[in-house]
Structures are given as C-alpha cells and as structure tokens.
Write a protein that holds these residues in place. Sequence first.
Motif, short mmCIF file in Angstrom:
data_model
loop_
_atom_site.label_atom_id
_atom_site.label_comp_id
_atom_site.label_asym_id
_atom_site.label_seq_id
_atom_site.Cartn_x
_atom_site.Cartn_y
_atom_site.Cartn_z
N LEU A 296 0.81 -1.21 0.00
CA LEU A 296 0.00 0.00 0.00
C LEU A 296 0.85 1.27 0.00
N TYR A 297 1.93 1.27 0.76
CA TYR A 297 2.65 2.52 0.96
C TYR A 297 3.97 2.60 0.19
N TRP A 298 4.43 1.48 -0.36
CA TRP A 298 5.64 1.52 -1.17
C TRP A 298 5.34 1.25 -2.64
N ARG A 299 4.46 0.27 -2.88
CA ARG A 299 4.12 -0.09 -4.26
C ARG A 299 2.83 0.56 -4.74
N GLU A 300 2.17 1.33 -3.90
CA GLU A 300 0.93 2.02 -4.25
C GLU A 300 -0.14 1.05 -4.76
N GLY A 301 -0.32 -0.04 -4.03
CA GLY A 301 -1.40 -0.97 -4.33
C GLY A 301 -1.09 -2.00 -5.39
N ALA A 302 0.16 -2.14 -5.81
CA ALA A 302 0.51 -3.08 -6.88
C ALA A 302 1.31 -4.25 -6.32
N PHE A 303 0.82 -5.47 -6.56
CA PHE A 303 1.59 -6.68 -6.30
C PHE A 303 2.31 -7.04 -7.59
N THR A 304 3.63 -7.16 -7.54
CA THR A 304 4.41 -7.47 -8.73
C THR A 304 5.06 -8.85 -8.59
N ARG A 305 5.81 -9.24 -9.62
CA ARG A 305 6.54 -10.51 -9.53
C ARG A 305 7.57 -10.48 -8.40
N THR A 306 8.05 -9.30 -8.07
CA THR A 306 8.98 -9.19 -6.94
C THR A 306 8.31 -9.64 -5.64
N GLU A 307 7.10 -9.14 -5.41
CA GLU A 307 6.34 -9.56 -4.22
C GLU A 307 6.02 -11.05 -4.29
N GLY A 308 5.79 -11.56 -5.52
CA GLY A 308 5.55 -12.99 -5.67
C GLY A 308 6.74 -13.80 -5.20
N GLY A 309 7.94 -13.35 -5.56
CA GLY A 309 9.14 -14.03 -5.10
C GLY A 309 9.29 -13.97 -3.58
N TYR A 310 8.97 -12.80 -3.00
CA TYR A 310 9.02 -12.67 -1.54
C TYR A 310 8.08 -13.67 -0.87
N MET A 311 6.91 -13.84 -1.46
CA MET A 311 5.92 -14.73 -0.86
C MET A 311 6.35 -16.19 -0.92
N LEU A 312 6.96 -16.58 -2.03
CA LEU A 312 7.51 -17.93 -2.10
C LEU A 312 8.56 -18.13 -1.02
N GLY A 313 9.43 -17.13 -0.86
CA GLY A 313 10.45 -17.22 0.18
C GLY A 313 9.86 -17.29 1.57
N LEU A 314 8.80 -16.51 1.82
CA LEU A 314 8.16 -16.53 3.14
C LEU A 314 7.59 -17.91 3.47
N TYR A 315 7.05 -18.58 2.46
CA TYR A 315 6.51 -19.92 2.74
C TYR A 315 7.60 -20.88 3.18
N PHE A 316 8.73 -20.85 2.51
CA PHE A 316 9.82 -21.76 2.88
C PHE A 316 10.46 -21.36 4.21
N VAL A 317 10.45 -20.07 4.53
CA VAL A 317 10.91 -19.63 5.85
C VAL A 317 9.96 -20.17 6.92
N PHE A 318 8.67 -20.14 6.63
CA PHE A 318 7.67 -20.67 7.56
C PHE A 318 7.92 -22.15 7.86
N VAL A 319 8.08 -22.95 6.81
CA VAL A 319 8.28 -24.39 6.99
C VAL A 319 9.60 -24.66 7.70
#
Length: 329
Positions: A296-319
Amino acid sequence: MSVSSGLLTQVSIGAVALYTLVTAASRAIGRLLALAEYYDVDEVLVGMTVLALGTSLPELSSHLIASLGILSGVLDYQVTSAVVIGGNTGSSTVQQFLLVGVLLIGYGTVHVSRAFVYESYLPMLGAIGATMLLAWDGTISRLDGVLLLGLYLAYVGAILTFRERTQSLREAPSENPRRDAVVATGLLVLVLLSASLMLSVVEVIVGALALGGSMVGIVTVGVAAALPELTAVMDAIRRRSPHVALGTLIGSNIVNPLVGIGLGGALSTYAVPPAVVRWDLPFKLVAGLGLLGWVLYWREGAFTRTEGGYMLGLYFVFVAGRLLLFPGQ
C-alpha cells in the motif's frame, strides 16, 4: 508383516484417501457451481458459499470427521486435534504465501483496490488474529468455536449487505439439475468417508514414527487441501483473471480458521499445539501485515513478480522455522 511394510501400507492407504478427498471435493464444487448457475444464484452469494466454502471442503470435512471421531472416542483427542489444526494452518499458509506467489509470478502485476483491502484482506488478518487470541490458552473450547463461527456469519452478512453485485468466473448451467444434485451429494459423502479413513491412517503413522501431529498435518493435509486453490490459480493465469483467484485464496484464508476450527471446536473442542500459537498464526499475521504495508505505501497498491518471489520465500521460511523451532509438534 514387518513394521516397515505395515507402515508403508498405511502410508499408501493414506495417500489414496487424501487423493480421493481432494479430487471428490473439486468435482463436487463443479457440480454445485453448475447448479448455482442453473438457479441464477447471486454471484456474491456463490463466492461466499460454494467457492469459499467449497475450495475449503477438504479442511472442513477433516474437521467434521475429526470432531465426530473425538466425541465417539474412535480418534485420539491430542493427536487428532494437532493433525487437523496443523492441516488447517498449513493449507492457509500455502494459499496465503505459496499460491499467491505462484499467481503473481505467473501473471505479473496485480493492482488491488482499497475496497479489496477493506472487504477481504483486513478480514483475513482479523480472522487469523481472532483465532490466535482464542487459541492462546492451548484449547479451542465450544464457546471459542461458536465465537469463530459467529464472526464468519457476521462477515458474510456484511459482505451481502454492502458489497456491489459483481461478475465472477462461473460454470456452464446444469443441463440436468436432479442428476447433478445427486452426484454432488454422492461426492460429498465420498469426501467425508475419505477424510475419516485419512485421519485414522495419519493417527497410526504419527504413533509409529513419533512425529508431531501438527507438523504431519501441515505437510500432508495442509498441502493436499490447497490443491483446489492451485487449480483456481492456474485457471486464472490462463484466463488472465487474477482477481478471481486472489479473492478465492483470501476467502479460503477467512473460511479455514473461522469455519473449520470454529466448527470443530464447537463440536468437540480442540487441544492446540504450542507451535500453532507461537509460530504458525503469529508468522501469518506479522507477514501479512508487513506485506500489506509494503504494497500500500511503497508499491501504491501493486503486487508485482517481486512480491511474488518474496511470498515464495516466506513460505519456505515458515516451513523451515517450524521444523527447526518445533520439531516434535
């Protein structure tokens, strides 16, 4: 028969039961959507019931069968509670991070509106927070379960009252409603039978390997139960309709804790493993808040492939964190 061969047999039976559970649930959803189209049910109501509840059918059926098994004494209270709650949080985490990451990497930039944040994303974080608060004492009591179910009903009521009618991906109308109703009912019965067999097998495996029940739930029920949502993600990428898949993923993250854990808690109560309230739910909540602020405050409401990569990483950090910090749970 040796111990190892007997265990292999149990694993094979469990795998077949899990596959049947997920496949039957997916096909039941298709039949129910066709019936909803035939009877011209409102799109928002379909999204909040057939899609949101239907894609969470593996988790919901597991909770129902687990609670009935606990009440009847057929299933062990501690182990079964850990397996279904682990499966619930595991499936939600797959959806929240792994599948949203796949969607963004496969599709590209997705812009989310403030309305979507208020109507879906913040309620998801609220559902996670409410579940963590009620489970903090190590149990989900019947009152806790009723409160979670009440929160879901209040959410549905608010959505039906204030949200505008929108278009969504729908199946072709049913050509034979009576047949589809019978088939859908049979598939739902098959889902419940598969869930019953799967939970019985998982209890045996947990006992034989001395594994943590919630960790087993995360890597088995949790991953497999997210397969209907994976289908929705791949279909959305193909159709270039990412908001439908994103809404389904967020909606399932609301349904899983409020309806799944709420229903099970109201029926039988649950014993909550410490890892769930010390790692699983806090991780989901903190990461979800961080991503929301970032977008919301850095990307102004846009989810990009960069955020997609972060989310994949977050899942593996979780496990990885779960395995390292709570290996026996």
